[in-house]
Design a protein around this motif. Structure first.
Motif, PDB file in Angstrom:
ATOM      1  N   LEU A   1       7.342  -2.725  -6.664  1.00 35.34           N
ATOM      2  CA  LEU A   1       6.065  -3.243  -6.502  1.00 35.34           C
ATOM      3  C   LEU A   1       5.588  -3.153  -5.162  1.00 35.34           C
ATOM      4  O   LEU A   1       4.281  -2.954  -5.181  1.00 35.34           O
ATOM      5  N   GLU A   2       6.142  -2.907  -4.239  1.00 34.06           N
ATOM      6  CA  GLU A   2       5.675  -2.479  -2.851  1.00 34.06           C
ATOM      7  C   GLU A   2       4.885  -1.284  -2.901  1.00 34.06           C
ATOM      8  O   GLU A   2       3.877  -0.918  -2.258  1.00 34.06           O
ATOM      9  N   ALA A   3       5.732  -0.183  -3.476  1.00 30.91           N
ATOM     10  CA  ALA A   3       5.340   1.146  -3.325  1.00 30.91           C
ATOM     11  C   ALA A   3       3.901   1.136  -4.360  1.00 30.91           C
ATOM     12  O   ALA A   3       3.120   1.795  -3.888  1.00 30.91           O
ATOM     13  N   ASP A   4       3.884   0.641  -5.389  1.00 30.51           N
ATOM     14  CA  ASP A   4       2.926   0.338  -6.067  1.00 30.51           C
ATOM     15  C   ASP A   4       1.496  -0.212  -5.350  1.00 30.51           C
ATOM     16  O   ASP A   4       0.431   0.082  -5.588  1.00 30.51           O
ATOM     17  N   ARG A   5       1.788  -1.408  -4.678  1.00 32.59           N
ATOM     18  CA  ARG A   5       0.813  -1.955  -3.949  1.00 32.59           C
ATOM     19  C   ARG A   5       0.126  -0.923  -2.668  1.00 32.59           C
ATOM     20  O   ARG A   5      -0.976  -0.845  -2.461  1.00 32.59           O
ATOM     21  N   ARG A   6       1.056  -0.310  -1.969  1.00 28.40           N
ATOM     22  CA  ARG A   6       0.692   0.773  -1.030  1.00 28.40           C
ATOM     23  C   ARG A   6      -0.254   1.723  -1.572  1.00 28.40           C
ATOM     24  O   ARG A   6      -1.236   2.191  -1.173  1.00 28.40           O
TER      25      ARG A   6
ATOM     26  N   ARG B   1      18.713  -5.368  -9.539  1.00 30.83           N
ATOM     27  CA  ARG B   1      17.419  -5.065 -10.518  1.00 30.83           C
ATOM     28  C   ARG B   1      15.954  -5.712  -9.811  1.00 30.83           C
ATOM     29  O   ARG B   1      15.148  -5.116  -9.739  1.00 30.83           O
ATOM     30  N   PHE B   2      16.221  -6.963  -9.589  1.00 35.26           N
ATOM     31  CA  PHE B   2      15.050  -7.357  -8.763  1.00 35.26           C
ATOM     32  C   PHE B   2      14.758  -6.818  -7.403  1.00 35.26           C
ATOM     33  O   PHE B   2      13.637  -6.769  -6.970  1.00 35.26           O
ATOM     34  N   ASP B   3      15.644  -6.490  -6.699  1.00 32.94           N
ATOM     35  CA  ASP B   3      15.386  -5.717  -5.455  1.00 32.94           C
ATOM     36  C   ASP B   3      14.828  -4.295  -5.669  1.00 32.94           C
ATOM     37  O   ASP B   3      13.851  -3.885  -5.204  1.00 32.94           O
ATOM     38  N   GLU B   4      15.319  -3.633  -6.841  1.00 33.33           N
ATOM     39  CA  GLU B   4      14.416  -2.328  -7.110  1.00 33.33           C
ATOM     40  C   GLU B   4      13.132  -2.849  -7.643  1.00 33.33           C
ATOM     41  O   GLU B   4      12.121  -2.065  -7.342  1.00 33.33           O
TER      42      GLU B   4
ATOM     43  N   ARG C   1       6.398 -11.202 -24.903  1.00 37.92           N
ATOM     44  CA  ARG C   1       6.939 -10.279 -23.783  1.00 37.92           C
ATOM     45  C   ARG C   1       6.163  -9.430 -23.036  1.00 37.92           C
ATOM     46  O   ARG C   1       5.243  -8.778 -23.252  1.00 37.92           O
ATOM     47  N   TYR C   2       6.270  -9.706 -21.592  1.00 38.62           N
ATOM     48  CA  TYR C   2       5.711  -8.560 -20.693  1.00 38.62           C
ATOM     49  C   TYR C   2       6.723  -8.058 -19.819  1.00 38.62           C
ATOM     50  O   TYR C   2       7.007  -8.565 -18.887  1.00 38.62           O
ATOM     51  N   PRO C   3       7.120  -6.788 -20.364  1.00 38.36           N
ATOM     52  CA  PRO C   3       7.810  -6.091 -19.470  1.00 38.36           C
ATOM     53  C   PRO C   3       7.432  -5.435 -18.169  1.00 38.36           C
ATOM     54  O   PRO C   3       6.180  -4.957 -18.109  1.00 38.36           O
ATOM     55  N   MET C   4       7.940  -5.503 -17.148  1.00 40.59           N
ATOM     56  CA  MET C   4       7.645  -4.643 -15.898  1.00 40.59           C
ATOM     57  C   MET C   4       8.346  -3.328 -15.933  1.00 40.59           C
ATOM     58  O   MET C   4       9.471  -3.107 -15.587  1.00 40.59           O
ATOM     59  N   LYS C   5       7.430  -2.370 -16.010  1.00 38.82           N
ATOM     60  CA  LYS C   5       7.823  -0.990 -16.109  1.00 38.82           C
ATOM     61  C   LYS C   5       7.857  -0.240 -14.831  1.00 38.82           C
ATOM     62  O   LYS C   5       6.528  -0.219 -14.455  1.00 38.82           O
ATOM     63  N   VAL C   6       8.665   0.689 -14.630  1.00 42.68           N
ATOM     64  CA  VAL C   6       8.330   1.554 -13.493  1.00 42.68           C
ATOM     65  C   VAL C   6       8.985   2.892 -13.900  1.00 42.68           C
ATOM     66  O   VAL C   6       9.727   3.056 -14.499  1.00 42.68           O
ATOM     67  N   ASP C   7       7.984   3.888 -14.235  1.00 37.92           N
ATOM     68  CA  ASP C   7       8.464   5.267 -14.618  1.00 37.92           C
ATOM     69  C   ASP C   7       9.095   5.180 -15.768  1.00 37.92           C
ATOM     70  O   ASP C   7      10.262   5.880 -16.208  1.00 37.92           O
TER      71      ASP C   7
END
Ligand SMILES: Nc1nc2c(ncn2[C@@H]2O[C@H](COP(=O)(O)OP(=O)(O)OP(=O)(O)O)[C@@H](O)[C@H]2O)c(=O)[nH]1
Ligand SMILES: [Mg+2]
Length: 466
Positions: free
Chosen positions: A208-213, A200-203, A43-49
């Motif tokens: 992802l966009e914030a992380d990229r910036r 969830r995917f919109d979030e 499993r590869y969880p995508m985590k934010v905060d």
């Protein structure tokens, strides 16, 4: 709302793990040319905060799909029972180890994961895939097919015709070359698979966009900091009365150029880490191409400003007014060269290494020897060459997906000099002001901030390409 989970499944060796690595930005995903590389689900969880927005599951490929489907057909009653039969298949065979790969890949789906079915669009479609697709259809889970063209041949249309019968959404997604925009588009499509997943995917996309910036911002800062060090670099050496001064001067010049190169390399490593490519190798021969040396003439004609651009930017005027360069000889001929439209190549010799490292005598030693110093370079074009090379490297790293396991291959850019010729003159002048401040100001902090701010916009331009 439960966390959306997507199981990436398919035939062995079709790029399932490559797709996981690209979407999860994870170099630790095992990828190899041999089939059977992934032997258990991971499993590869995508985590934010600290919060998991969605999870990908990398799985082994189907090995005996026809036999598995035959078992399911034997135990089938009605279509309403199909999903239950798939679950029973897993429960029945899990303990014995029979159908190990099928159990490993079906288990997360039986537990509620959606399906990403991966095929190779460069190989012809064949009926051997139908048992796999039929089993996946039986699960009744939300599902999407991803056509990943591994080779050059194009069988995408025939694949699409077949896949549409089994999957609600069919997309072409190249694991190796999918740029940031394509990755974002795919995440949005995941959100369409199930109504309860859309938010969830919109979030996830926003995160992802914030992380990229943020990564572009950090890369801009790393480049600005490296440039600041390179622009003010000084090396010095005391040379005794007995030593051969010419050899000492040459050695010091070499040391100065080597230190510039090593600072440049340190900057590159920092940028690679920022984009999570810290662990990759570089292909030395190919690397030399990009690296074809900082001080090689090609570097100067490829990355530097032309004489006219330098004059328009104010670089020459500013430097001359400050006594920075000797206009009497070189400067006059440079101006003449630009007036008669001499090629950059011809001017490069003037801009080149002979003027980067200039040995000066900093003082006389008590016992007779001398103290020599080299740097900071007074060459007005050096910052542009450094910056052009840094942005080219940053672009290659930022666009490299995490599915690559080969060393970084860095050819010279396709479009010669595009970066600098496309820079609006206002930006060129702003950069020049930053370089002048870096040369003059004791405390480089504010000038580095100003340069980093200028570079942030340039650094983010890599994602403007669709
Ligand atoms: N050129 C190219 N090669 C790819 C692409 N996707 C995968 N590959 C290569 O295909 C091979 C198999 O890729 P994997 O991602 O390991 O495939 P897999 O489906 O996970 O394979 P198993 O785990 O063995 O079932 C590797 O050598 C990859 O580098 C692609 O989009 N383009
Ligand atoms: Mg794999």
């Amino acid at each position: 709302m439960s966390t959306p989970v997507l199981a990436v499944v398919g035939h062995p060796n079709k790029g399932k793990s490559s797709i996981v690595a690209t979407l999860a930005h994870d170099l630790s995903v095992r990828i190899a040319p041999e089939p059977g590389t992934t032997i258990r689900s991971r499993r590869y969880p995508m985590k934010v905060d600290g919060r998991v927005l969605y999870e990908l599951v990398d799985t082994p490929g189907f090995q005996r799909a026809r036999r598995a489907l035959a078992w399911m057909r034997e135990h089938e009653t009605t279509a309403a029972q199909h999903a239950a039969v798939v679950s029973r298949f897993v429960e029945t065979h899990r303990p014995s180890g029979e159908f190990e790969d099928e159990c490993a890949l079906l288990e997360p789906i039986a537990q509620g994961a959606g399906i990403l079915y991966v095929v190779d669009g460069s190989k012809p479609y064949g009926p051997e895939y139908e048992a796999e697709m039929e089993i996946l259809r039986w699960t009744g889970r939300p599902r999407m097919a991803l056509v990943n063209p591994i080779g050059a041949a194009d069988h995408i249309e025939e694949w699409q015709a077949a896949l549409k019968q089994y999957f609600g959404i069919v997309r072409v997604f190249n694991a190796m070359s999918a740029n940031f925009t394509k990755q974002v588009e795919l995440l949005r499509a995941f959100g369409q698979l199930d109504e309860s997943w859309t938010k969830r995917f919109d979030e996830a996309v926003r995160a992802l966009e914030a992380d990229r910036r943020e990564r572009h911002r950090l890369a801009a800062r790393a480049i600005a900091e490296t440039m600041a060090e390179m622009i003010v670099l000084v090396v010095s050496q005391s040379v005794s009365r007995e030593a051969d001064p010419t050899r000492a001067e040459q050695a010091l010049e070499r040391r100065y150029l080597d230190e510039l190169r090593s600072l440049e390399n340190r900057g590159r490593l920092a940028v690679e880490r920022i984009y999570d490519h810290g662990g990759m190798n570089r292909r030395e021969t190919a690397f030399e191409l990009l690296e074809h040396d900082l001080f090689a003439e090609e570097s100067w004609s490829l990355w530097g400003l032309t004489p006219t651009q330098l004059a328009l930017t104010g670089a020459l005027g500013g430097a001359a007014a400050g006594g920075g360069i000797d206009l009497a000889v070189g400067g006059a001929s440079l101006m003449l060269a630009s007036l008669i439209g001499a090629t950059v190549g011809a001017a490069a010799a003037w801009f080149g290494s002979d003027r980067i490292a200039e040995v000066k005598i900093a003082g006389v030693l008590p016992l007779g020897g001398k103290r020599f110093t080299v740097g900071p370079s007074r060459n007005v074009n050096l910052p542009y060459v450094i910056l052009g090379r840094a942005l080219h490297h940053q672009r290659l790293v930022a666009l490299r997906t995490h599915a690559h396991r080969d060393p970084l291959d860095v050819p010279p850019p396709d479009t010669t000099r595009a970066w600098i010729d496309e820079l609006p003159s206002t930006r060129r002048r702003a950069l020049e002001r930053c370089f002048t401040r870096l040369r003059k100001e004791q405390d480089s902090g504010p000038a580095v901030d100003a340069l980093a701010a200028q570079l942030e916009a340039l650094s983010g331009e890599v994602d403007a390409v669709r």
